[in-house]
Design a protein around this motif. Sequence first.
Motif, PDB file in Angstrom:
ATOM      1  N   ASP A 158       0.809  -1.224   0.000  1.00  0.00           N
ATOM      2  CA  ASP A 158       0.000   0.000   0.000  1.00  0.00           C
ATOM      3  C   ASP A 158       0.842   1.274   0.000  1.00  0.00           C
ATOM      4  O   ASP A 158       0.319   2.374   0.151  1.00  0.00           O
ATOM      5  CB  ASP A 158      -0.983   0.009   1.166  1.00  0.00           C
ATOM      6  CG  ASP A 158      -0.301  -0.253   2.501  1.00  0.00           C
ATOM      7  OD1 ASP A 158       0.949  -0.357   2.526  1.00  0.00           O
ATOM      8  OD2 ASP A 158      -1.009  -0.372   3.521  1.00  0.00           O
ATOM      9  N   ASP A 160       2.783   2.810   2.052  1.00  0.00           N
ATOM     10  CA  ASP A 160       2.624   3.718   3.186  1.00  0.00           C
ATOM     11  C   ASP A 160       3.905   3.876   3.996  1.00  0.00           C
ATOM     12  O   ASP A 160       3.908   4.484   5.069  1.00  0.00           O
ATOM     13  CB  ASP A 160       1.482   3.255   4.091  1.00  0.00           C
ATOM     14  CG  ASP A 160       1.702   1.859   4.671  1.00  0.00           C
ATOM     15  OD1 ASP A 160       2.763   1.254   4.379  1.00  0.00           O
ATOM     16  OD2 ASP A 160       0.823   1.373   5.393  1.00  0.00           O
ATOM     17  N   GLU A 177      -4.392  -2.421   6.440  1.00  0.00           N
ATOM     18  CA  GLU A 177      -5.152  -1.177   6.433  1.00  0.00           C
ATOM     19  C   GLU A 177      -5.139  -0.442   7.768  1.00  0.00           C
ATOM     20  O   GLU A 177      -5.445   0.742   7.824  1.00  0.00           O
ATOM     21  CB  GLU A 177      -6.607  -1.472   6.033  1.00  0.00           C
ATOM     22  CG  GLU A 177      -6.740  -2.097   4.642  1.00  0.00           C
ATOM     23  CD  GLU A 177      -8.167  -2.464   4.293  1.00  0.00           C
ATOM     24  OE1 GLU A 177      -9.035  -2.333   5.186  1.00  0.00           O
ATOM     25  OE2 GLU A 177      -8.430  -2.880   3.153  1.00  0.00           O
ATOM     26  N   THR A 180      -1.044   3.341   8.841  1.00  0.00           N
ATOM     27  CA  THR A 180      -0.984   4.218   7.671  1.00  0.00           C
ATOM     28  C   THR A 180       0.203   5.171   7.760  1.00  0.00           C
ATOM     29  O   THR A 180       0.872   5.271   8.791  1.00  0.00           O
ATOM     30  CB  THR A 180      -2.278   5.047   7.538  1.00  0.00           C
ATOM     31  OG1 THR A 180      -2.390   5.917   8.680  1.00  0.00           O
ATOM     32  CG2 THR A 180      -3.505   4.153   7.458  1.00  0.00           C
TER      33      THR A 180
END
Length: 284
Positions: A158, A160, A177, A180
Amino acid sequence: MMKAIHAILCFGLSAHGSTTIDPIRQYAWSGNIGWMGWDQAVIGEYVCSGHVWIANCGWATLGDGTPTNGIHYGNNTSFDYGVNVKETSSALKANLRGFAYAANIGWLHFEATGNPEISLESGCLSGSVWSPNCGWVQLDGATWFVRSNTLQPGTDTDHDGITDAYELEHTNPPSLESLTTTGDFDGDGQSDVDESIAGSDPTTAQSSLAILSFDTSGNSSALTWTSSLSRMYRISSSTSLLPDSWQPVLENIVPDGDSTTRSVITAEASDRFFRVESYMPLRP
């Protein structure tokens, strides 16, 4: 005028890389099958991958770099096997544990008996690996050893700034998720990214990089901070807090344990600030 001295924290992150093995320091030795070249191997923060070339026996694979759980190889199926990199209770040491496989000689056992490990400070491998069909393979000797110049951070799906393995290891249920780039999951004032750099647990406020005590007398200042056995530290000082004003006063600090204490000597100044920076020494 009374001298004001303060301590703050800093986190450092380096760019990712892919090639890890030092081409000059790539050979392991077996008395029964000869030299083994590691120049196609990748040593990661969580797993190894790639191949080792055995001149008399062909290729051995250390794993494909994609463990089923996203963290470490399970080593319980024919498609989820390989060599894992796991932190130990010693500062800047990680065990190499699991299995490599060579079609011509079978399994190579990375286990506690031979204690194969990597120094997170120098990247040097040490210890021995057991082959039921060929005997012991030594990763280091008096004049030779295998060295990894870096530790491959692993996938960051992702984007991040936190590797997938770290996110999956520290969240329950495992998730990509929950943590972050700008988030602070446990609300302790340090971002999820900073906690991953510091090696602390971003899901509990009781785990973070923090200065525990700070004492100064004359030109001498003593700092104590929380530390991780898989990280190194740097102390810098500044008289103005301007971005370009920081100067290192003590570098390459090996942690003492769960907390680390160091004293530094500086020139007199009316105001002085210190910061403690955490970093992974072999991250590219």
